[in-house]
Design a protein around this motif. Structure first.
Motif, mmCIF file in Angstrom:
data_model
loop_
_atom_site.group_PDB
_atom_site.id
_atom_site.type_symbol
_atom_site.label_atom_id
_atom_site.label_comp_id
_atom_site.label_asym_id
_atom_site.label_seq_id
_atom_site.Cartn_x
_atom_site.Cartn_y
_atom_site.Cartn_z
ATOM 1 N N MET A 144 -4.397 9.023 13.362
ATOM 2 C CA MET A 144 -5.156 9.217 12.131
ATOM 3 C C MET A 144 -5.232 7.909 11.337
ATOM 4 S SD MET A 144 -4.143 11.322 8.711
ATOM 5 C CE MET A 144 -2.890 10.144 8.336
ATOM 6 N N ARG A 145 -4.093 7.217 11.210
ATOM 7 C CA ARG A 145 -4.099 5.973 10.435
ATOM 8 C C ARG A 145 -4.975 4.911 11.094
ATOM 9 N NH1 ARG A 145 0.774 3.242 8.899
ATOM 10 N NH2 ARG A 145 2.044 4.231 10.490
ATOM 11 N N ASP A 146 -4.860 4.806 12.422
ATOM 12 C CA ASP A 146 -5.692 3.814 13.134
ATOM 13 C C ASP A 146 -7.169 4.092 12.896
ATOM 14 O OD1 ASP A 146 -3.530 2.481 14.109
ATOM 15 O OD2 ASP A 146 -3.655 3.293 16.147
ATOM 16 N N ARG B 38 -3.420 -5.444 7.995
ATOM 17 C CA ARG B 38 -4.625 -5.014 8.724
ATOM 18 C C ARG B 38 -5.815 -5.935 8.471
ATOM 19 N NH1 ARG B 38 -0.875 -2.123 9.120
ATOM 20 N NH2 ARG B 38 -0.710 -0.014 9.930
ATOM 21 N N ASP B 39 -5.797 -6.614 7.312
ATOM 22 C CA ASP B 39 -6.956 -7.436 6.921
ATOM 23 C C ASP B 39 -6.520 -8.832 6.507
ATOM 24 O OD1 ASP B 39 -5.523 -6.728 4.692
ATOM 25 O OD2 ASP B 39 -7.271 -6.562 3.386
ATOM 26 N N ILE B 40 -5.359 -9.250 6.952
ATOM 27 C CA ILE B 40 -4.813 -10.524 6.446
ATOM 28 C C ILE B 40 -5.615 -11.717 6.989
ATOM 29 C CG2 ILE B 40 -2.685 -11.846 6.044
ATOM 30 C CD1 ILE B 40 -2.675 -8.945 4.932
ATOM 31 N N ILE C 265 -8.639 5.831 10.309
ATOM 32 C CA ILE C 265 -9.056 5.545 8.914
ATOM 33 C C ILE C 265 -9.050 4.039 8.653
ATOM 34 C CG2 ILE C 265 -8.581 5.945 6.453
ATOM 35 C CD1 ILE C 265 -7.262 8.588 7.174
ATOM 36 N N ASP C 266 -7.985 3.349 9.115
ATOM 37 C CA ASP C 266 -7.865 1.905 8.851
ATOM 38 C C ASP C 266 -9.022 1.113 9.467
ATOM 39 O OD1 ASP C 266 -5.492 2.514 7.586
ATOM 40 O OD2 ASP C 266 -4.202 1.827 9.222
ATOM 41 N N SER C 267 -9.515 1.568 10.610
ATOM 42 C CA SER C 267 -10.565 0.785 11.282
ATOM 43 C C SER C 267 -11.979 1.272 10.939
ATOM 44 C CB SER C 267 -10.353 0.805 12.800
ATOM 45 O OG SER C 267 -10.302 2.139 13.254
ATOM 46 N N HIS C 268 -12.075 2.385 10.208
ATOM 47 C CA HIS C 268 -13.413 2.886 9.866
ATOM 48 C C HIS C 268 -13.723 2.848 8.376
ATOM 49 C CE1 HIS C 268 -13.153 4.393 13.950
ATOM 50 N NE2 HIS C 268 -14.460 4.529 13.920
ATOM 51 N N ARG C 269 -12.776 2.392 7.566
ATOM 52 C CA ARG C 269 -13.050 2.393 6.115
ATOM 53 C C ARG C 269 -14.119 1.335 5.794
ATOM 54 N NH1 ARG C 269 -7.260 -0.052 5.423
ATOM 55 N NH2 ARG C 269 -7.737 -2.230 5.772
ATOM 56 N N GLU C 270 -14.720 1.506 4.592
ATOM 57 C CA GLU C 270 -15.812 0.597 4.208
ATOM 58 C C GLU C 270 -15.307 -0.784 3.823
ATOM 59 O OE1 GLU C 270 -18.706 1.869 1.217
ATOM 60 O OE2 GLU C 270 -18.726 3.778 2.296
ATOM 61 N N TYR D 14 0.838 -1.212 0.000
ATOM 62 C CA TYR D 14 0.000 0.000 0.000
ATOM 63 C C TYR D 14 0.866 1.254 0.000
ATOM 64 C CZ TYR D 14 -3.826 -3.210 0.763
ATOM 65 O OH TYR D 14 -4.725 -4.231 0.592
ATOM 66 N N ARG D 15 1.992 1.186 0.672
ATOM 67 C CA ARG D 15 2.911 2.332 0.698
ATOM 68 C C ARG D 15 3.508 2.568 -0.694
ATOM 69 N NH1 ARG D 15 5.164 4.021 5.811
ATOM 70 N NH2 ARG D 15 4.043 3.027 7.523
ATOM 71 N N ALA D 16 3.890 1.486 -1.378
ATOM 72 C CA ALA D 16 4.490 1.639 -2.711
ATOM 73 C C ALA D 16 3.459 2.190 -3.706
ATOM 74 C CB ALA D 16 5.042 0.294 -3.195
ATOM 75 N N VAL E 239 -7.836 -0.342 -5.163
ATOM 76 C CA VAL E 239 -6.456 -0.543 -4.675
ATOM 77 C C VAL E 239 -6.405 -1.831 -3.852
ATOM 78 C CG1 VAL E 239 -4.712 0.370 -3.068
ATOM 79 C CG2 VAL E 239 -5.845 1.907 -4.692
ATOM 80 N N ARG E 240 -7.402 -2.027 -3.003
ATOM 81 C CA ARG E 240 -7.424 -3.215 -2.149
ATOM 82 C C ARG E 240 -7.615 -4.483 -2.980
ATOM 83 N NH1 ARG E 240 -6.676 -1.585 2.681
ATOM 84 N NH2 ARG E 240 -6.507 -3.733 3.348
ATOM 85 N N THR E 241 -8.497 -4.419 -3.969
ATOM 86 C CA THR E 241 -8.742 -5.608 -4.795
ATOM 87 C C THR E 241 -7.438 -6.030 -5.461
ATOM 88 O OG1 THR E 241 -10.949 -4.780 -5.201
ATOM 89 C CG2 THR E 241 -10.175 -6.490 -6.701
HETATM 90 O O1 DC Z 1 1.914 -1.742 8.188
HETATM 91 P P1 DC Z 1 2.135 -0.321 7.669
HETATM 92 O O2 DC Z 1 2.105 0.714 8.739
HETATM 93 O O3 DC Z 1 3.336 -0.220 6.802
HETATM 94 O O4 DC Z 1 0.868 -0.057 6.713
HETATM 95 C C1 DC Z 1 0.707 1.161 6.038
HETATM 96 C C2 DC Z 1 -0.751 1.433 5.817
HETATM 97 O O5 DC Z 1 -1.267 0.526 4.852
HETATM 98 C C3 DC Z 1 -1.659 1.328 7.032
HETATM 99 O O6 DC Z 1 -1.875 2.561 7.647
HETATM 100 C C4 DC Z 1 -2.943 0.784 6.480
HETATM 101 C C5 DC Z 1 -2.577 0.144 5.183
HETATM 102 N N1 DC Z 1 -2.676 -1.321 5.201
HETATM 103 C C6 DC Z 1 -3.895 -1.873 4.925
HETATM 104 O O7 DC Z 1 -4.876 -1.161 4.764
HETATM 105 N N2 DC Z 1 -4.017 -3.217 4.834
HETATM 106 C C7 DC Z 1 -2.971 -4.013 5.031
HETATM 107 N N3 DC Z 1 -3.112 -5.338 4.914
HETATM 108 C C8 DC Z 1 -1.705 -3.462 5.344
HETATM 109 C C9 DC Z 1 -1.587 -2.094 5.446
#
Ligand code: DC
Length: 230
Positions: A181-183, A132-134, A185-190, A39-41, A110-112
């Motif tokens: 902020m990341r926590d 986050r979703d593995i 968005i990451d936990s509230h996205r659809e 996701y970073r790349a 992006v996720r797909t």
């Molecule tokens: O693990 P990290 O901090 O490098 O992840 C960067 C961002 O990528 C994180 O804020 C959310 C996203 N991410 C995600 O949505 N799903 C994943 N499986 C891994 C990371």
């Protein structure tokens, strides 16, 4: 362990997921995949190419031009991510990327794209993947799922130390704001928000050392082996 398994490690930002994942992979002779690096790349590519990621068509076209792969680096002894043949393992750790990555990672297309590649990497098992979703979306049938957490103050301190080495101008407030902020968005996205899978084992490492957390995880692998004969 004769039969290889899939180990997923999910959790909040900066709670040591990649440290544990790398150690586990090394001990077990498994591959380690840092899904966050993907996701970073993608975020790096979007920023460099001025992609308007609110535009679905632009995102789809950009994704067609992004090729990601991991390579083992003999010097650093870790797997590093390549974006269209360029090693971007270090540049993707910048705060500029951290500030935008959660937004980019919340885009369905992006996720797909990322999830399909991650699932391919796990085809042969023998893999530890963190993200986050593995455990919930990428490998819902993984044999071992760990969900990591730690106090926010501990997480900020750890991330600050890490980032300060590269950028002495960074402040604790900046790091804290970014993590929160990341926590959020990451936990509230659809699409596949960060959450603990029902069958994931919770690991709070606020008060335990890296050695203790590795022992704990190896204990889980051992238990699994004894129980299921894997
Ligand atoms: O693990 P990290 O901090 O490098 O992840 C960067 C961002 O990528 C994180 O804020 C959310 C996203 N991410 C995600 O949505 N799903 C994943 N499986 C891994 C990371």
């Amino acid at each position: 362990m004769a039969k290889k398994i899939i180990i997923t490690i999910d959790g909040w930002s900066s709670c040591g997921k990649s440290t544990l994942a790398k150690q586990l992979a090394k001990k077990l002779g498994y591959a380690y995949i840092d899904s966050g690096a993907m996701y970073r790349a993608i975020t790096l590519y979007f920023l460099r190419n001025h992609i308007d990621w609110t535009d679905e068509k632009e995102v789809a076209e950009a994704l067609d031009h992004i090729h990601l792969h991991f390579e083992h680096n003999e010097n650093s002894k870790q797997s590093e991510i390549f974006l269209n043949e360029e090693n971007v393992e270090y540049v993707i750790r910048d705060l500029v990327i951290a500030e935008k990555v959660s937004e980019v990672a919340s885009i369905a297309a992006v996720r797909t794209c990322a999830v399909a590649q991650q699932q391919k990497m796990g085809k042969k098992k023998g893999i530890v993947m963190d993200g986050r979703d593995i455990g919930t979306t990428v490998f819902p049938n993984a044999e071992l799922k760990i969900f990591m957490t730690a106090d926010i103050a501990t997480r900020v301190e750890r991330r600050f130390k890490e980032m300060y080495e590269k950028n002495p101008n960074i402040t604790v407030e900046e790091v804290k704001d970014n993590l929160e902020m990341r926590d959020y968005i990451d936990s509230h996205r659809e699409v596949s928000p960060l959450r603990k899978a029902d069958d994931a084992i919770l690991l709070d490492n606020t008060h335990i050392s890296m050695e203790e957390q590795l022992d704990f995880a190896l204990g889980l692998v051992k238990q699994l082996k004894e129980k299921a004969g894997v």
